[in-house]
Design a protein around this motif. Structure first.
Motif, PDB file in Angstrom:
ATOM      1  N   ARG A   1     -14.620  -5.827   2.842  1.00 36.80           N
ATOM      2  CA  ARG A   1     -13.745  -6.692   2.079  1.00 36.80           C
ATOM      3  C   ARG A   1     -14.547  -7.882   1.554  1.00 36.80           C
TER       4      ARG A   1
ATOM      5  N   PHE B   1      -4.186   0.837  -2.351  1.00 34.62           N
ATOM      6  CA  PHE B   1      -3.712  -0.508  -2.620  1.00 34.62           C
ATOM      7  C   PHE B   1      -2.864  -0.536  -3.892  1.00 34.62           C
TER       8      PHE B   1
ATOM      9  N   TYR C   1       0.843  -1.185   0.000  1.00 36.77           N
ATOM     10  CA  TYR C   1       0.000   0.000   0.000  1.00 36.77           C
ATOM     11  C   TYR C   1       0.886   1.244   0.000  1.00 36.77           C
TER      12      TYR C   1
ATOM     13  N   HIS D   1     -13.238  -8.029  12.724  1.00 36.79           N
ATOM     14  CA  HIS D   1     -14.041  -8.133  11.523  1.00 36.79           C
ATOM     15  C   HIS D   1     -15.229  -9.049  11.772  1.00 36.79           C
TER      16      HIS D   1
ATOM     17  N   ASN E   1      -3.833  -9.589  -7.236  1.00 36.74           N
ATOM     18  CA  ASN E   1      -4.619  -8.358  -7.336  1.00 36.74           C
ATOM     19  C   ASN E   1      -3.685  -7.206  -7.661  1.00 36.74           C
TER      20      ASN E   1
ATOM     21  N   HIS F   1     -14.568  -5.019   8.068  1.00 32.67           N
ATOM     22  CA  HIS F   1     -13.294  -5.006   8.773  1.00 32.67           C
ATOM     23  C   HIS F   1     -13.075  -3.646   9.402  1.00 32.67           C
TER      24      HIS F   1
ATOM     25  N   PHE G   1      -9.239   1.525   1.613  1.00 33.36           N
ATOM     26  CA  PHE G   1      -9.351   2.424   2.756  1.00 33.36           C
ATOM     27  C   PHE G   1     -10.063   3.705   2.359  1.00 33.36           C
TER      28      PHE G   1
ATOM     29  N   LEU H   1       3.642   0.729   2.729  1.00 29.77           N
ATOM     30  CA  LEU H   1       3.303  -0.252   3.758  1.00 29.77           C
ATOM     31  C   LEU H   1       3.107  -1.619   3.145  1.00 29.77           C
TER      32      LEU H   1
ATOM     33  N   TYR I   1      -5.307  -8.582   8.240  1.00 34.45           N
ATOM     34  CA  TYR I   1      -3.956  -8.401   7.743  1.00 34.45           C
ATOM     35  C   TYR I   1      -3.088  -7.813   8.851  1.00 34.45           C
TER      36      TYR I   1
ATOM     37  N   GLN J   1      -5.019   3.146  12.884  1.00 35.78           N
ATOM     38  CA  GLN J   1      -3.644   3.540  12.628  1.00 35.78           C
ATOM     39  C   GLN J   1      -3.228   4.595  13.646  1.00 35.78           C
TER      40      GLN J   1
ATOM     41  N   LYS K   1      -7.825  -7.473  -1.136  1.00 35.16           N
ATOM     42  CA  LYS K   1      -7.298  -6.119  -1.025  1.00 35.16           C
ATOM     43  C   LYS K   1      -8.218  -5.325  -0.110  1.00 35.16           C
ATOM     44  N   LEU K   2      -7.650  -4.326   0.519  1.00 36.69           N
ATOM     45  CA  LEU K   2      -8.394  -3.441   1.400  1.00 36.69           C
ATOM     46  C   LEU K   2      -8.506  -2.079   0.745  1.00 36.69           C
TER      47      LEU K   2
ATOM     48  N   TYR L   1     -10.463   2.958  10.638  1.00 38.61           N
ATOM     49  CA  TYR L   1     -10.974   2.716   9.298  1.00 38.61           C
ATOM     50  C   TYR L   1     -11.970   1.558   9.293  1.00 38.61           C
TER      51      TYR L   1
ATOM     52  N   TYR M   1      -4.939  -4.301  12.620  1.00 38.33           N
ATOM     53  CA  TYR M   1      -6.235  -4.987  12.559  1.00 38.33           C
ATOM     54  C   TYR M   1      -6.920  -4.919  13.917  1.00 38.33           C
TER      55      TYR M   1
ATOM     56  N   SER N   1       2.516   7.444  13.200  1.00 41.46           N
ATOM     57  CA  SER N   1       3.819   6.897  12.809  1.00 41.46           C
ATOM     58  C   SER N   1       3.867   5.372  12.800  1.00 41.46           C
ATOM     59  N   GLN N   2       2.719   4.731  12.655  1.00 45.44           N
ATOM     60  CA  GLN N   2       2.689   3.273  12.580  1.00 45.44           C
ATOM     61  C   GLN N   2       1.844   2.828  11.397  1.00 45.44           C
ATOM     62  N   GLY N   3       2.001   1.562  11.004  1.00 43.31           N
ATOM     63  CA  GLY N   3       1.126   0.993  10.002  1.00 43.31           C
ATOM     64  C   GLY N   3      -0.240   0.691  10.606  1.00 43.31           C
ATOM     65  N   PRO N   4      -1.249   0.489   9.781  1.00 51.41           N
ATOM     66  CA  PRO N   4      -2.568   0.128  10.299  1.00 51.41           C
ATOM     67  C   PRO N   4      -2.508  -1.159  11.109  1.00 51.41           C
TER      68      PRO N   4
ATOM     69  N   LEU O   1      -4.506   5.965   2.070  1.00 52.53           N
ATOM     70  CA  LEU O   1      -3.955   4.630   1.847  1.00 52.53           C
ATOM     71  C   LEU O   1      -4.522   4.045   0.565  1.00 52.53           C
TER      72      LEU O   1
ATOM     73  N   PHE P   1       0.116  -5.414   9.328  1.00 52.52           N
ATOM     74  CA  PHE P   1       0.924  -4.447   8.600  1.00 52.52           C
ATOM     75  C   PHE P   1       2.291  -4.265   9.253  1.00 52.52           C
ATOM     76  N   GLY P   2       3.254  -3.923   8.410  1.00 53.73           N
ATOM     77  CA  GLY P   2       4.548  -3.502   8.913  1.00 53.73           C
ATOM     78  C   GLY P   2       4.513  -2.014   9.232  1.00 53.73           C
ATOM     79  N   SER P   3       5.648  -1.498   9.689  1.00 54.31           N
ATOM     80  CA  SER P   3       5.724  -0.082  10.057  1.00 54.31           C
ATOM     81  C   SER P   3       5.985   0.820   8.859  1.00 54.31           C
TER      82      SER P   3
ATOM     83  N   TYR Q   1      -9.812  -1.392  11.064  1.00 55.08           N
ATOM     84  CA  TYR Q   1      -8.391  -1.228  11.348  1.00 55.08           C
ATOM     85  C   TYR Q   1      -8.210   0.125  12.018  1.00 55.08           C
TER      86      TYR Q   1
END
Lengths: 113, 110
Positions: free
Chosen positions: B91, A45, A35, B49, A56, B34, B100, A90, A102, B38, B97-98, B87, B46, B41-44, A43, A104-106, B36
């Protein structure tokens, strides 16, 4: 267990260059998604890989590409960088089947100058 | 992909429950709801759901309307660490895929 690992965390590149970002998913996860996050577009995809196959794809130009290896690690590549490619990239991993969530990483913060 | 509608922002007091609404009037039968969040300074991350029935986990509860056209994420006791953008995403079962939206920014007051 270890989370999703993205490297590098920060990157500065010049317009016209190319860049490769790496993502190691959670052990046992076979799906990796990418992403892009920007202040203007939020965000978005990019693409998703499952068992080394792209399953996808989002609405991004062909300059954005990716691949997945047999150990499920994934890389994404952006060629001919533009200033607008500056973003947080991401990676997310999942089992790849079913409706689960899912992880996610940072992210990798890419700055194009 | 079906679209969701969320308020831009909400505020809550620490240790009080928070109800975050989401409208999804065009949801289809195979769409999972779903959530999520965030943090800065971080990723989303989970959260939860569900498909039709209400769901509970250690983080939150998800209440789904009978017609499935709306849902509510419930944080039972907000803490300062819950301040984040939340968020709500639909899905499809066959889609990996998400999509957002802009989410709801939750502010938690001490």
């Amino acid at each position: 267990k270890a989370g999703v690992t993205q490297t590098p965390r920060y990157l500065i590149k010049t317009r016209g260059q190319q860049v490769t970002l790496s993502c190691s998913p959670i052990s046992g996860h076979r799906s990796v998604s990418w992403y892009q996050q920007t202040p203007g577009q939020g965000l978005q995809f990019l693409f998703e890989y499952f068992s080394e196959t792209q399953r996808n794809k989002g609405n991004f130009p062909g300059r954005f590409s990716g691949r997945q290896f047999s150990n499920s690690r994934s890389e994404m590549n952006v060629s001919t960088l533009e200033l607008g490619d500056s973003a947080l990239y991401l990676c997310a991993s999942s089992l790849g089947q079913g409706a689960g969530g899912y992880t996610f990483g940072s992210g990798t913060r890419l700055t194009v100058v | 992909d079906a679209k969701t509608t969320q308020p831009n922002s909400m505020e809550s007091n620490e240790e009080e429950p928070v109800h975050l609404p989401c409208n999804h009037s065009t949801i289809s039968g195979t769409d999972y709801i779903h959530w999520y969040r965030q943090l800065p300074s971080q990723g989303p991350e989970y959260v939860i759901h569900g498909l039709t029935s209400n769901v509970n986990n250690r983080m939150a509860s998800l209440a789904i309307a009978e017609d499935r056209k709306s849902s509510t994420l419930i944080l039972h006791r907000a803490t300062l660490r819950d301040a984040a953008v939340y968020y709500c995403i639909l899905r499809r079962d066959s889609s990996y895929k998400l999509i957002f939206g802009s989410g709801t920014r939750l502010l938690v007051r001490p």
